[in-house]
Every structure is written in structure tokens, then in C-alpha cells.
Write a protein that holds these residues in place. Sequence first.
Motif, PDB file in Angstrom:
ATOM      1  N   ARG A 203      -7.673   8.010   8.536  1.00 52.67           N
ATOM      2  CA  ARG A 203      -6.976   7.008   7.722  1.00 52.67           C
ATOM      3  C   ARG A 203      -5.591   6.703   8.278  1.00 52.67           C
ATOM      4  NH1 ARG A 203      -9.034  10.017   2.324  1.00 52.67           N
ATOM      5  NH2 ARG A 203     -10.983   8.868   2.049  1.00 52.67           N
ATOM      6  N   GLN A 205      -1.959   4.193   7.573  1.00 54.76           N
ATOM      7  CA  GLN A 205      -1.176   3.286   6.726  1.00 54.76           C
ATOM      8  C   GLN A 205      -0.073   2.669   7.574  1.00 54.76           C
ATOM      9  OE1 GLN A 205       2.023   4.514   3.815  1.00 54.76           O
ATOM     10  NE2 GLN A 205       0.395   4.059   2.339  1.00 54.76           N
ATOM     11  N   GLU A 210       0.683  -0.287   0.901  1.00 57.63           N
ATOM     12  CA  GLU A 210       0.224   1.068   0.602  1.00 57.63           C
ATOM     13  C   GLU A 210      -1.215   1.295   1.054  1.00 57.63           C
ATOM     14  OE1 GLU A 210       2.059   3.618  -0.766  1.00 57.63           O
ATOM     15  OE2 GLU A 210       3.709   2.225  -0.416  1.00 57.63           O
ATOM     16  N   ARG A 211      -1.922   0.221   1.361  1.00 55.26           N
ATOM     17  CA  ARG A 211      -3.344   0.301   1.719  1.00 55.26           C
ATOM     18  C   ARG A 211      -3.575   1.262   2.884  1.00 55.26           C
ATOM     19  NH1 ARG A 211      -8.305  -2.880   2.260  1.00 55.26           N
ATOM     20  NH2 ARG A 211      -9.653  -1.417   3.364  1.00 55.26           N
ATOM     21  N   LEU A 212      -4.613   2.087   2.765  1.00 54.45           N
ATOM     22  CA  LEU A 212      -5.049   2.960   3.844  1.00 54.45           C
ATOM     23  C   LEU A 212      -6.272   2.331   4.501  1.00 54.45           C
ATOM     24  CD1 LEU A 212      -4.787   6.440   2.079  1.00 54.45           C
ATOM     25  CD2 LEU A 212      -3.220   5.518   3.789  1.00 54.45           C
TER      26      LEU A 212
END
Length: 271
Positions: A203, A205, A210-212
Motif C-alpha cells: 500500500r 499513500q 488520504e487514499r491508499l
Amino acid sequence: STRLIIQAADQHFSLTDAPYPFAGVYGLSPVFKGDNASIQSPFYQAWLTGAWPEPFIAFHYCYNGSVDTSKSTCQGHDGLQTLGAYNESLVQGDLSWYDIEFFPEVNVVDFVYEPAIYNYWTLNLTKLSLGDKAQALNKSTGAGAIFDHASYGRGAPLSVNAYAELISTTAASQITLESPPNNGNQSFYQVDCAKITTFPPIRYQFQGHERLWEITPSNYVEKLDDLCILNVRTLGDGDFIAGNFGETFAKDKYVVFDFEKNKVGLADLSW
């Protein structure tokens, strides 16, 4: 309206004396303030003259194993690059837009040229994790995510330390390959093909949201005949300094480049 026709051919020519990297970063580089026409991408210059309707270039992969088994969204090809617009029907939800950053370390650990070149679609990476387990970023240099779909963009971008963590987590064993899945200098490791679904997603960012964004195990494990290989590419030493976000990262995503505002747009791909 004016029709613009581009005719291309499969040609071979020497780039030994080329003063600027050809293609590479999704084929076209961003233009920074103060850049003159000698280093401005042809697409940007053509857009300024009105040859292209909008300042966008978009890209998505129709890779083997994707939901689009017929590759219809790529008109039967492995990938589709759109110039002068982007296809809203391929955007699932909304595009997340990120400002690109000037990142001098790119000429130290990644693309090293003299004189130095810094015109890359680089985002500031703010988080890296294997599943929910955070991986350290370099505190002195910051961490740059360089969008590149050429050979440097193959493999999931990880730091040396995060790669070691992934090797341990997946119980991988080192292997020598005649034709490895990417051109990185790191060693390669094989894993148990039956356990891929138990591996953690990688993951990322980026600064601005804030989206992963994930690379799933099925996309970072490369199947070569009867072997399953961790397709990871590392740069530098220790914690994350820079990585090339290309073919492996872009799977199942729609990537848009805004030449007017110097932004990268990301969305889940609507197959």
C-alpha cells in the motif's frame, strides 16, 4: 474542427548522442516553469498551439489476467495511451489529483544524467505499508514516487528494508533467473504459488489525499512457467528513497497526466 493524423512506424535508431531521455516516463515529461522549448515535450508544445483539445494524457493496462479478458478497453492491445483527453467512462468514482514535486534525489539513485535532469512525474510518498504494517521512509531525503512505464517501471517499488520484510513475510527463497521479471539490481525470490492469496497487499499513500493505493499479491507475484516470483524492484539502500511506479503499480488503475497544472490523476479502473 481540425483533424490531426499521426503516422508511426516501427523504427530502430541510435540514441547514443541524445541530449534528453527518450520516452520512458509514460513517453512524455512534464514541463517546469522556466523550461525552454528545447526540453519541453512535443505534446506540451503541440497543446499550446491548439493541436490537442486538452492538456491530458491518460494510460491504462489491459494486462494478461485482468478483468478485461478480451482487452476490449485497449482495442485488443496490452495497453492504451490517450493523448489530448481522458476517457471518463474508464474512471471508477472520482480521479484523485496530486501535485508533482521537484525531487533532486531522482538523479542520484534512479535516472543519473550529466547534466542532471529533473523533469519527472514525481509525487511525494507519505506512507508505505505491507498490509497494515508500516514501512519506514527516508527522513533526510523524503520519498519520491516516480511514474514510469518503461522497463524501470516493472516490479513493485519497495525499499531494500521493505523488500526484506516481504521476503520474510512470504517465506520466500532466493533464486537465480535467466530472464527475471524486471531489470533491478536486487536479488529475486520465489514463493509458494498456493499461498499467494495469503500475502499482504503493498500500500502507498501520496501527499494530497488520504487514499491508499494497492498492489495486490496477484499483481506483484509473477508466474514464470511453474515458478512464482516476487516481482519487486528496489532503489538505494535502507528505507524508501525513491521508486518507479509503472507497469506493476498501474494495473487496475487509470492514470492521467495534466500538463497544464502539473498534476497526476489516479482512479480505480472501471472495466
